[in-house]
Design a protein around this motif. Structure first.
Motif, mmCIF file in Angstrom:
data_model
loop_
_atom_site.group_PDB
_atom_site.id
_atom_site.type_symbol
_atom_site.label_atom_id
_atom_site.label_comp_id
_atom_site.label_asym_id
_atom_site.label_seq_id
_atom_site.Cartn_x
_atom_site.Cartn_y
_atom_site.Cartn_z
ATOM 1 N N SER B 99 0.939 -1.004 0.233
ATOM 2 C CA SER B 99 -0.037 0.040 0.045
ATOM 3 C C SER B 99 0.884 1.179 -0.035
ATOM 4 N N PHE B 100 0.394 2.314 -0.304
ATOM 5 C CA PHE B 100 0.931 3.639 -0.541
ATOM 6 C C PHE B 100 0.447 4.768 0.490
ATOM 7 N N GLY B 112 4.552 10.826 -13.234
ATOM 8 C CA GLY B 112 4.256 9.939 -14.247
ATOM 9 C C GLY B 112 4.935 8.556 -13.667
ATOM 10 N N ILE B 113 5.138 8.267 -12.403
ATOM 11 C CA ILE B 113 5.410 6.956 -12.014
ATOM 12 C C ILE B 113 4.187 6.308 -11.305
ATOM 13 N N PRO B 114 3.772 5.143 -11.988
ATOM 14 C CA PRO B 114 2.728 4.505 -11.625
ATOM 15 C C PRO B 114 2.982 3.737 -10.346
ATOM 16 N N CYS B 115 1.877 3.873 -9.392
ATOM 17 C CA CYS B 115 2.161 2.929 -8.092
ATOM 18 C C CYS B 115 0.850 2.065 -8.034
ATOM 19 N N ILE B 116 1.333 0.873 -7.765
ATOM 20 C CA ILE B 116 0.197 -0.279 -8.065
ATOM 21 C C ILE B 116 0.310 -1.111 -6.861
ATOM 22 N N ALA B 117 -0.847 -1.081 -6.100
ATOM 23 C CA ALA B 117 -0.970 -1.957 -4.939
ATOM 24 C C ALA B 117 -1.520 -3.323 -4.824
ATOM 25 N N GLN B 145 -4.437 -3.215 -14.582
ATOM 26 C CA GLN B 145 -4.266 -3.205 -13.252
ATOM 27 C C GLN B 145 -3.686 -4.543 -12.902
ATOM 28 N N GLU B 146 -2.514 -5.134 -13.425
ATOM 29 C CA GLU B 146 -1.903 -6.134 -12.983
ATOM 30 C C GLU B 146 -0.402 -6.007 -12.857
ATOM 31 N N GLY B 156 -3.702 -6.281 -9.289
ATOM 32 C CA GLY B 156 -3.399 -4.999 -8.388
ATOM 33 C C GLY B 156 -4.516 -4.183 -8.308
ATOM 34 N N ARG B 157 -3.884 -3.033 -7.764
ATOM 35 C CA ARG B 157 -5.236 -1.788 -7.660
ATOM 36 C C ARG B 157 -4.736 -0.401 -7.883
ATOM 37 N N ILE B 158 -5.389 0.445 -8.777
ATOM 38 C CA ILE B 158 -4.490 1.707 -9.285
ATOM 39 C C ILE B 158 -6.062 2.414 -8.953
ATOM 40 N N PRO B 159 -6.226 3.492 -8.035
ATOM 41 C CA PRO B 159 -7.396 4.128 -8.016
ATOM 42 C C PRO B 159 -7.920 4.618 -9.470
ATOM 43 N N ASP B 160 -9.156 4.620 -9.847
ATOM 44 C CA ASP B 160 -9.502 5.236 -11.290
ATOM 45 C C ASP B 160 -8.786 6.543 -11.772
#
Ligand code: SF4
Lengths: 467, 197
Positions: B99-100, B112-117, B145-146, B156-160
């Motif tokens: 988590s972040f 521009g750095i994607p963070c994926i949980a 989201q994977e 994985g999850r990245i908020p919309d």
């Protein structure tokens, strides 16, 4: 339908819904300081964009300034350079700037409320994670990064997702010797350092209702240490009384009209929350952190917990905390030896904090092996404290009385821990290296507890001194 | 799709074990004494690296890695964008984590750095897998989201909001916000504290 303060403020500041689904949110008050703004102004220059609403941004100096000799140029050439940049950026953009000669300079989260800039119903942003402090006045206030500082300067807006809302209720009555700092440390311990991610915290309950505005500022200040980017208290009579007469608050008949609007922005009584958490305020003792994040705390009468009894995902951080601090599981926190005491920071550097600390210090002496400093949050706090003679009480007791700034909260000036020194600090972060020494150690506590630690040279239950 | 679109980011991984890694740890405050972002990449995890010769950022095996694999609550604490900026300059292009912290997540998106949980068990698996085979390619698929690594596909999850920004390339928000034009001033005027009580 009943709506919360969060709903109402969000709605009133919505410019439009963005293609991403986020809200384009208007920022009513933007506060800037020397550390997180220079790159934003540089980006603006590269975009050939002016500051869109310079009258809605205010600047001050707090993070890097020395708290001893403040004659310009500063001895530290980089601090001087950062000051020159902020001064030039503010001048060129016509952004009001509370510099050292203004008499109003201080930690950004101390001066916003103190000047009456921060008001109920506003959206407030600042390139600083403790911006939720201003939520104490009933504002939606939050920390942003430098790219977002650029966005606010250029557009007065941010692309934001609306958080969920959790009400954190603290009922009962606080015991003597227990303060807002203890309440927020207890909340963070109960809900976790990341328990608030994705949420705004609405603090409520009889303990919060009875708090003064300065206590509420302390409470909201550490929302981010519980993971919540936003934290607020609904505006009430305490809020209005605090704002009356402040330089940037509405004056005369306009003040009364403002009160009507401010009161209308408070959460409706039958608001539905996404979540509600309750704490018994009567059960909160003076709190002390023992580890390396603000959730690792115990009551002053308790023992340092055993990692084996901690929830599985936290065990490694517990072990790391013990190793860094040099503590053993099961050891009482009381009696832990202190080398440095720091009373200051945007959490606890207001007049009421200094009064409490002075009342503990009065007639006592700082222990021989301890160096202790008191750093008021703003020039105005310093002036008011000096008018009451607090600086003399501190000096007589062996504390250093400094000029306003962030100081040893993050050690960007000369006020740093040395080596493995252990500090009793009224600030908000006990992260490894936070106070300027990579191996330094920090115990967070209230101003009363910090003053008691100074006198005893070790963590002490201040309630024993208040009897 | 524009150059800035971040649909997929692929590269070698670097594990940073532990939870609650704060931004003071990522970049100590003394390196914030600057008016530019120059050279921040040199100081990523500086104190942690000095204290621990085995720190992943010290290990040759991870040189050239671009996908950081972190634990829970990564990036908590200070809002300093110097933290993701230093990671970016070091070479990090995407972060996979349990988590972040919210401000850190937003700052990464702005750069521009994607963070994926992903689930914490998957984090531990991925950290071990990268440790065993630092050459393995880890793919962060922002759109789906994977996270793909070896023969595994991890949900994985990245908020919309952030995901849409990254995929469309609109993560640098200034231009999008400016498009609202005078609706900005109109919204301001409706606020009594702006127009006068
Ligand atoms: S006092 Fe500390 S926490 Fe507060 S703004 Fe300054 S550096 Fe940040």
């Amino acid at each position: 339908m009943a709506s919360s303060l969060l709903d109402k403020v969000w709605e009133a500041h919505t410019v439009r819904t963005l293609p991403s689904g986020q809200t384009q949110l208007l920022i009513g008050l933007h506060l800037i300081h020397e550390v997180t703004s220079p790159q934003a102004f540089q980006a603006l220059r590269e975009m050939k964009r002016p500051v869109r609403m310079p009258e809605r941004t205010f600047a001050t100096l707090d993070h890097i300034i020395p708290t001893t000799a403040q004659a310009r140029p500063f001895a530290d050439a980089v601090a001087e350079e950062m000051t020159v940049h902020l001064t030039r950026n503010a001048e060129q953009s016509r952004v009001p700037f509370f510099d050292l000669s203004s008499g109003k300079q201080g930690i950004v989260h101390v001066i916003g409320p103190e000047l009456g800039l921060s008001q109920p119903g506003m959206t407030i942003a600042c390139g600083d994670s403790h911006t939720a402090t201003h939520g104490a006045l009933g504002a939606i206030a939050f920390g942003i990064g430098t790219s977002q500082v650029r966005d606010v300067l250029a557009t007065q807006c941010l692309a934001m997702a609306k958080p969920k809302l959790r009400q954190v209720r603290v009922d009962g009555a606080l015991a003597k010797g227990v303060y807002a700092k203890d309440v927020i440390l207890a909340i963070i311990r109960a809900l976790g350092v990341n328990g608030g991610v994705g949420y705004a915290y609405e603090y409520a309950g009889s303990v919060v209702d009875r708090m003064t505005m300065e206590e509420r500022l302390t409470l909201c200040n550490m929302s981010i240490e519980g993971g919540a980017r936003f934290g607020y208290v609904n505006p009430d009579q305490t809020t209005f009384d605090y704002l009356r007469g402040r330089p940037y608050a509405p004056q005369g008949a306009a003040f009364d009209r403002a009160v009507t609007w401010w009161a209308s922005m408070a959460s409706d009584p039958d608001t539905r929350y996404d979540d509600v958490k309750r704490l018994d305020g009567s059960a909160i003792p003076p709190m002390v952190t023992w580890g390396i994040n603000p959730g690792q705390s115990v009551g002053v009468g308790e023992r340092i917990p055993d990692p084996e009894n901690a929830p599985e995902p936290e065990r490694a951080t517990y072990r790391e905390g013990l190793a860094h601090m040099g503590f053993k599981a099961g050891q009482p926190i009381a009696g832990a030896k202190i080398d440095v005491v720091f009373i200051g920071s945007c959490t606890n550097s207001r007049l009421s904090d200094l009064r409490v600390a002075a009342s503990v210090a009065k007639g006592n002496r700082v222990a021989k092996h301890v160096r202790a400093l008191v750093v008021p949050g703003s020039q105005q706090v310093a002036k008011a404290a000096e008018a009451e003679g607090l600086h003399e009480i501190f000096r007589e007791a062996g504390f250093e009385w400094r000029n306003a700034g962030c100081s040893m909260c993050l050690g960007m000036n000369d006020d740093k821990l040395r080596g493995r020194e252990m500090s009793a600090s009224t600030s908000n972060r006990n992260f490894i290296g936070r106070q300027g020494s990579p191996t330094g150690r920090t115990l967070l506590m209230s101003p009363a507890m910090a003053a008691a630690a100074a006198v005893h040279g070790a963590v002490t239950d201040v309630r024993e001194m208040l009897r | 799709m524009t150059d800035s679109a971040r649909r997929q980011v692929a590269g070698r991984g670097i594990p940073v074990p532990g939870n609650d890694i704060d931004t003071d740890r990522i970049i100590p405050a003394r390196f914030l004494k600057t008016v530019t972002n120059e050279g921040l990449g040199l100081h990523a995890f500086e104190d942690a690296r000095k204290q621990d010769p085995e720190h992943p950022f010290n290990q040759k095996a991870y040189e050239g890695a671009s996908i950081l694999v972190a634990g829970l609550n990564f990036g908590c604490g200070s809002s300093r964008e110097h933290a993701p900026e230093s990671l970016k300059q070091w070479g990090i292009r995407a972060i996979v984590g349990g988590s972040f912290a919210e401000i850190f997540f937003g700052n990464c998106t702005m750069l521009g750095i994607p963070c994926i949980a992903i689930d914490n068990e998957d984090v531990l698996w991925l950290q071990r897998a990268v440790g065993r085979d630092p050459k393995m390619i880890v793919t962060v698929d922002v759109e789906k989201q994977e996270v793909r690594a070896g023969d595994r596909v991890i949900k994985g999850r990245i908020p919309d909001g952030a995901r849409n920004q990254l995929v469309s390339g609109a993560w640098n928000a200034t231009g999008v916000l400016l498009e609202a034009g005078d609706r900005i001033e109109a919204t301001a005027k409706r606020l009594p504290y702006v127009s006068g009580f």
